[in-house]
Design a protein around this motif. Structure first.
Motif, mmCIF file in Angstrom:
data_model
loop_
_atom_site.group_PDB
_atom_site.id
_atom_site.type_symbol
_atom_site.label_atom_id
_atom_site.label_comp_id
_atom_site.label_asym_id
_atom_site.label_seq_id
_atom_site.Cartn_x
_atom_site.Cartn_y
_atom_site.Cartn_z
ATOM 1 N N ASP A 1 20.649 47.847 97.836
ATOM 2 C CA ASP A 1 20.128 48.942 96.774
ATOM 3 C C ASP A 1 19.253 49.893 97.357
ATOM 4 O OD1 ASP A 1 17.612 47.778 96.841
ATOM 5 O OD2 ASP A 1 17.600 47.242 94.674
ATOM 6 N N PRO A 2 18.812 50.934 96.965
ATOM 7 C CA PRO A 2 17.899 51.939 97.670
ATOM 8 C C PRO A 2 16.642 51.165 98.227
ATOM 9 C CG PRO A 2 18.689 52.853 95.702
ATOM 10 C CD PRO A 2 19.007 51.556 95.736
ATOM 11 N N ASP A 3 16.314 50.233 97.884
ATOM 12 C CA ASP A 3 14.998 49.427 98.623
ATOM 13 C C ASP A 3 15.388 48.299 99.417
ATOM 14 O OD1 ASP A 3 12.567 50.485 97.356
ATOM 15 O OD2 ASP A 3 13.697 50.064 95.552
ATOM 16 N N GLY A 4 16.743 48.220 99.821
ATOM 17 C CA GLY A 4 17.314 47.249 100.574
ATOM 18 C C GLY A 4 17.624 45.704 100.128
ATOM 19 N N ASN A 5 17.298 45.560 98.742
ATOM 20 C CA ASN A 5 17.623 44.576 98.070
ATOM 21 C C ASN A 5 19.084 44.204 97.978
ATOM 22 O OD1 ASN A 5 14.985 43.798 96.658
ATOM 23 N ND2 ASN A 5 15.183 45.681 95.626
ATOM 24 N N ILE A 6 19.627 42.907 98.433
ATOM 25 C CA ILE A 6 21.275 42.784 98.566
ATOM 26 C C ILE A 6 21.553 42.367 97.395
ATOM 27 C CG2 ILE A 6 22.890 41.248 99.648
ATOM 28 C CD1 ILE A 6 21.209 43.357 101.554
ATOM 29 N N ILE A 7 22.873 43.092 97.074
ATOM 30 C CA ILE A 7 23.751 42.518 95.903
ATOM 31 C C ILE A 7 25.303 42.258 96.396
ATOM 32 C CG2 ILE A 7 24.875 43.640 93.899
ATOM 33 C CD1 ILE A 7 21.650 43.931 93.827
ATOM 34 N N GLU A 8 25.655 41.079 96.020
ATOM 35 C CA GLU A 8 26.896 40.643 96.351
ATOM 36 C C GLU A 8 27.766 41.026 95.105
ATOM 37 O OE1 GLU A 8 29.348 36.331 96.647
ATOM 38 O OE2 GLU A 8 27.250 36.258 96.924
ATOM 39 N N ILE A 9 29.077 41.524 95.599
ATOM 40 C CA ILE A 9 30.049 41.926 94.674
ATOM 41 C C ILE A 9 31.263 41.016 95.218
ATOM 42 C CG2 ILE A 9 31.403 43.630 93.648
ATOM 43 C CD1 ILE A 9 28.994 45.385 94.178
ATOM 44 N N THR A 10 31.775 40.221 94.004
ATOM 45 C CA THR A 10 33.127 39.420 94.188
ATOM 46 C C THR A 10 34.009 39.750 93.152
ATOM 47 O OG1 THR A 10 31.384 37.414 95.021
ATOM 48 C CG2 THR A 10 33.694 36.750 94.268
#
Length: 123
Positions: free
Chosen positions: A109-118
């Motif tokens: 995300d814009p702050d560098g938080n990781i999102i996994e999309i499966t």
């Protein structure tokens, strides 16, 4: 004690407008009313919520910069992973494919938080 289900995940962000654009517009999550007074946005995903909470001095660190999935992250399901990849890349977001061989990607995300999309195929 018996945990019956998960209610929400809180994600710290530094810029609410950029984060809301990413989660609300790019990921397409449904915004819901909040009851708390501090700055943030809540989204509904099925019977689960994602709470964005503003922390103006946020410093995000990724202990594993090589494999984004080996950091703290939240996982979301889609029915068409290729469409999700195209959408994210069209908005300028880099994606990293899962090295496990699963139909999954990771995005920041814009702050560098990781999102996994499966990709999840419903029977």
């Amino acid at each position: 004690m018996k945990i019956t289900h998960c209610l929400h995940t809180a994600i710290l962000v530094s810029d609410l407008q950029k984060a809301d654009d990413f989660y609300g517009q790019i990921l397409g999550l449904e915004k819901v009313d909040r009851i708390l007074k501090y700055p943030g946005v809540w989204y509904q995903v099925g019977d689960y919520q994602i709470h964005l909470i503003v922390h103006p001095n946020l410093i995000t660190s990724l202990p594993n910069t090589e494999q984004w999935g080996r950091n703290n992250h939240i996982a979301l399901a889609v029915d068409d992973l290729n469409q999700a990849i195209e959408n994210l890349q069209n908005h300028g977001h880099l994606v990293q494919h899962s090295r496990s061989g699963r139909q999954a990607i990771f995005v920041k995300d814009p702050d560098g938080n990781i999102i996994e999309i499966t990709q999840v195929i419903n029977p």
